[in-house]
Design an enzyme around this catalytic site. Structure first.
Site, PDB file in Angstrom:
ATOM      1  N   SER A 161      34.291  12.997  20.485  1.00  0.00           N
ATOM      2  CA  SER A 161      35.416  13.140  21.414  1.00  0.00           C
ATOM      3  C   SER A 161      36.517  13.999  20.776  1.00  0.00           C
ATOM      4  CB  SER A 161      35.908  11.759  21.846  1.00  0.00           C
ATOM      5  OG  SER A 161      36.756  11.837  22.961  1.00  0.00           O
TER       6      SER A 161
ATOM      7  N   ASP B 143      28.725  11.198  30.980  1.00  0.00           N
ATOM      8  CA  ASP B 143      29.865  11.380  30.083  1.00  0.00           C
ATOM      9  C   ASP B 143      31.110  11.837  30.842  1.00  0.00           C
ATOM     10  OD1 ASP B 143      31.415  11.994  27.765  1.00  0.00           O
ATOM     11  OD2 ASP B 143      29.591  12.578  26.704  1.00  0.00           O
TER      12      ASP B 143
ATOM     13  N   HIS C  35      30.121   8.460  27.522  1.00  0.00           N
ATOM     14  CA  HIS C  35      30.922   9.064  26.458  1.00  0.00           C
ATOM     15  C   HIS C  35      30.610   8.488  25.082  1.00  0.00           C
ATOM     16  CE1 HIS C  35      34.195  11.574  25.166  1.00  0.00           C
ATOM     17  NE2 HIS C  35      34.905  10.564  24.710  1.00  0.00           N
TER      18      HIS C  35
END
Length: 318
Positions: free
Chosen positions: A114, A254, A281
């Protein structure tokens, strides 16, 4: 017969006048030529706990794995009174290099999840000699693309959930229980599809909520209402400068939608990508064995080519 376990050591390092907490996981049977892996957590400000399971790569690949809590969160120095302009990508690039210096690491692989993948890209475009390969996991190449992807996913939420999100964002009441409940609908679809919440994710989230300076300053109140200092961030135009092999991974559901990470695939010269069906995610929590297998194969493919002939093996962390 007892199962061998790696050595896990944690300590703090002096970094930029503050203290950064690091954890070094050393395998019981180091593989010759296997370079260290440094893991960059997300947020910004979510601490390392939710990516802690990547320490299993130490035993699985015979390499040292380094985690650290970035400044402002977790077990590192918290700076709740620092001005907004203090929290920049360059701060965290500098912290990364200070951690390598403090651990005596000369060459390494980097995996960022991320925000960590965004930070990894920021590191890579500067072409440091220490970087051997980069894994960008569940990350956008710009926050504008991220916001557009979030808007697309929000449009698919139930009408009452969308209404709650829009009303409270317009009113500035993003701590209202109704708003928080609506965000959890989005999270359950696109952030972590594990019920109940994975304890590692819960630990990072609890730390962030207890002291949200970095996350709220750089991002905003949640994953899809981005109003912080990163709202105009982009690495898209700089991606051709990445000079190391790069792996880009994402989940089918995601919140980092395909359009958000497409520039990595289109613009980085040496790149491969992998999408995990059924994941979102936090792919590494939802499909941990499959995720680590893909990463392990990528790392192994780029260990032996990292050091020119005649070079000494890089030192392990001290």
């Amino acid at each position: 017969m007892p199962v061998a376990t790696p050595t896990v050591e944690s300590r703090t390092l002096p970094v930029l006048g503050h203290e950064t907490w690091v954890q070094v996981t050393t395998p019981t049977a180091p593989r010759p030529g296997a370079l260290p892996l440094v893991v960059l957590h997300g947020g910004p400000g979510m601490a390392h706990d939710y990516v802690a399971n990547l320490a299993a790569l130490a035993q699985e690949t015979g390499r040292t794995v380094v985690h650290y809590d970035q400044l402002g969160c977790g077990r590192s120095t918290h700076l709740p009174d620092a001005p907004a302009e203090f929290w920049t990508p360059q701060l965290f690039v500098d912290e990364f290099h200070a951690v390598l210096t403090g651990l005596g690491i000369e060459r390494c692989h980097v995996l960022g999840q991320s925000w960590g993948g965004m930070l990894g890209a920021e590191i890579a475009v500067r072409r440091p000699a220490s970087l051997v390969s980069l894994a960008i996991c569940n990350s956008p190449a710009s926050m504008q693309l991220w916001v557009e992807g979030a808007a697309q996913l929000r449009a698919e939420l139930p009408a009452d959930v969308r209404d709650a999100l829009e009303r409270h964002e317009a009113a500035g009441t993003t701590t209202d229980p109704e708003y928080l409940a609506a965000t959890q609908v989005f999270y359950a679809r696109h952030v972590c599809r594990i019920t109940p919440t994975h304890p590692d994710f819960a630990a990072s989230e609890a730390q962030m909520e207890a002291e949200p300076t970095v996350y709220h300053t750089m991002n905003g109140p949640n994953e899809f209402h981005v109003v912080g200092t990163l709202r105009d961030w982009s690495v898209v135009d700089r991606l051709p400068a990445v000079a190391v092999p790069t792996l880009v991974v994402a989940g089918e559901f995601d919140e980092a939608t395909p359009a958000t990470w497409a520039p990595f695939v289109e613009r980085i010269p040496d790149v491969t990508s992998h999408v995990f069906p059924g994941a979102s995610h936090c792919t590494h929590l939802e499909q941990p064995e499959e995720f680590r297998a893909v990463v392990a194969a990528f790392l192994a493919a780029h260990d032996d080519a990292a050091a020119p002939a005649g070079d000494e093996e890089p030192g392990e962390p001290r």
